[in-house]
Design an enzyme around this catalytic site. Structure first.
Site, PDB file in Angstrom:
ATOM      1  CG  ASP A  36      -9.338  -8.081   4.949  1.00  0.00           C
ATOM      2  OD1 ASP A  36      -8.313  -8.185   4.879  1.00  0.00           O
ATOM      3  OD2 ASP A  36      -9.593  -7.907   6.395  1.00  0.00           O
ATOM      4  CG  ASN A  84      -3.146  -2.453   2.015  1.00  0.00           C
ATOM      5  OD1 ASN A  84      -4.554  -2.512   1.429  1.00  0.00           O
ATOM      6  ND2 ASN A  84      -3.193  -2.797   3.396  1.00  0.00           N
TER       7      ASN A  84
HETATM    8  C1  IPE Z   1      -8.214  -3.383   4.421  1.00  0.00           C
HETATM    9  O1  IPE Z   1      -7.807  -4.611   4.711  1.00  0.00           O
HETATM   10  C2  IPE Z   1      -7.945  -2.742   3.159  1.00  0.00           C
HETATM   11  C3  IPE Z   1      -8.301  -3.347   1.950  1.00  0.00           C
HETATM   12  C4  IPE Z   1      -9.205  -4.404   2.116  1.00  0.00           C
HETATM   13  C5  IPE Z   1      -7.855  -3.068   0.905  1.00  0.00           C
HETATM   14  P1  IPE Z   1      -6.382  -4.659   5.477  1.00  0.00           P
HETATM   15  O2  IPE Z   1      -5.972  -6.040   5.734  1.00  0.00           O
HETATM   16  O3  IPE Z   1      -5.432  -3.845   5.038  1.00  0.00           O
HETATM   17  O4  IPE Z   1      -6.812  -4.116   6.984  1.00  0.00           O
HETATM   18  P2  IPE Z   1      -6.454  -4.535   8.388  1.00  0.00           P
HETATM   19  O5  IPE Z   1      -4.767  -4.224   8.353  1.00  0.00           O
HETATM   20  O6  IPE Z   1      -6.557  -5.925   8.914  1.00  0.00           O
HETATM   21  O7  IPE Z   1      -6.980  -3.594   9.327  1.00  0.00           O
HETATM   22  C1  IPE Z   2      -7.141  -7.959   1.274  1.00  0.00           C
HETATM   23  O1  IPE Z   2      -6.684  -9.175   1.655  1.00  0.00           O
HETATM   24  C2  IPE Z   2      -6.391  -7.552   0.104  1.00  0.00           C
HETATM   25  C3  IPE Z   2      -5.725  -6.262   0.586  1.00  0.00           C
HETATM   26  C4  IPE Z   2      -5.602  -5.614   1.532  1.00  0.00           C
HETATM   27  C5  IPE Z   2      -4.776  -5.650  -0.659  1.00  0.00           C
HETATM   28  P1  IPE Z   2      -5.381  -9.377   2.709  1.00  0.00           P
HETATM   29  O2  IPE Z   2      -4.118  -9.193   1.861  1.00  0.00           O
HETATM   30  O3  IPE Z   2      -5.498  -8.236   3.615  1.00  0.00           O
HETATM   31  O4  IPE Z   2      -5.655 -10.748   3.327  1.00  0.00           O
HETATM   32  P2  IPE Z   2      -5.667 -11.197   4.752  1.00  0.00           P
HETATM   33  O5  IPE Z   2      -6.502 -10.083   5.765  1.00  0.00           O
HETATM   34  O6  IPE Z   2      -4.012 -11.118   5.137  1.00  0.00           O
HETATM   35  O7  IPE Z   2      -6.086 -12.471   4.931  1.00  0.00           O
HETATM   36 MG    MG Z   3      -6.426  -8.136   5.433  1.00  0.00          MG
END
Ligand code: IPE
Ligand code: IPE
Ligand code: MG
Length: 264
Positions: A36, A84
């Protein structure tokens, strides 16, 4: 005198130092990572979110290579959640799909070099067909490797995995004429574990989340029941093999009690 531990080949100086602080006999059998912080990494550099995703590929490579080199048998990476897929703008989802295809095409060589076998968990059939085809190709191209199993969680959600497992249990009982037997006996924990996407894997010993968020975000809810949790503020695009070794060092200091009384 303590026998000198052989240092695996390919580690950099910092990784070698960290590796020497570990007990190589008690490495986690399965590490799961919630990757993340890509978007925040990009925002901090005044770049579009996708630049963070692109940069995260290097972190995947470094983490996989280090894990394989030190002999971790199973590594599972949460790359893309079911939520996502539904809740992010189409352009970002489209970019992630393209990035996945590029990653698979270019990384198979690295996976083979490191004897890593590729697997997937998640509702694959909902992904675009060209993505599914590349996934199948990459899995097949690494299927004969005998080292670490790298499992990518793609369009994965733990609740849908559980729903799929319960459906599969009922389905297989119905096929074998065993519905009455199932009704009498009920569903036990073993049956659920055997019908999860992760049936081939031991439960994770250690789950790592980057970017400081203290939540599981629908990741492996069943399998993480007794896993040790490690949260680091490092954003995923900055995460490297040395951070993995730091997490393992922390893991080795924990006392796992599994509901028992432990040593004290
Ligand atoms: C969790 O991250 C999913 C992945 C790392 C693939 P998200 O960024 O989607 O999670 P939330 O929305 O902050 O809980
Ligand atoms: C994790 O990074 C990757 C995926 C969930 C695909 P994020 O896209 O959630 O990045 P933040 O949490 O917005 O920084
Ligand atoms: Mg995230």
């Amino acid at each position: 005198m303590k026998p000198r531990t052989a240092i695996p080949e390919g580690l950099d100086q910092k990784e070698r130092e960290l590796f020497l602080t570990l007990d190589p006999k008690h490495l986690p059998r399965h590490i799961a990572i919630i990757m993340d912080g890509n978007g925040r990494w990009a925002r901090g550099r005044h770049l579009p979110r996708i630049a963070g995703h692109r940069s995260g590929v290097e972190s995947v490579r470094s983490t996989c290579e280090t894990a394989a080199r030190i002999g971790i048998p199973n590594l599972t990476l949460y790359a893309f959640s079911a939520e996502n897929w539904k809740r992010r703008p189409k352009t970002e989802v489209g970019f992630l799909m393209k990035l996945l295809v590029t990653y698979l095409k270019q990384e198979v060589a690295t996976l083979n070099k490191n004897n890593i076998r590729l697997e997937y968990i998640g509702r694959k059939h909902e992904l675009p067909e060209d993505v599914q085809a590349t996934m199948a190709w990459a899995r097949e191209a690494t299927a004969r490797n005998t080292g670490m199993t790298l499992t990518l969680a793609l369009n994965y959600g733990a609740r849908s995995e559980l729903a799929d497992a319960f459906s599969a249990i009922v389905e297989s009982a119905a096929k074998n004429g065993g519905l009455e037997h199932l009704r009498r006996k009920g569903i036990d924990e073993d049956a659920i574990s055997r019908h999860l996407y992760t049936a081939h894997l031991p439960d994770p010993d250690l789950v790592i989340r980057t970017s400081g968020e203290m939540r599981l975000s629908n990741f492996l809810l069943w399998q993480l029941a007794y896993s040790e949790i490690y949260v680091t503020d490092v954003l995923w695009p900055d995460f490297r093999g040395k951070h993995l070794l730091e997490a393992i060092a922390d893991f080795q200091k924990r006392e796992r009690r599994f509901g028992g009384l432990g040593k004290t």
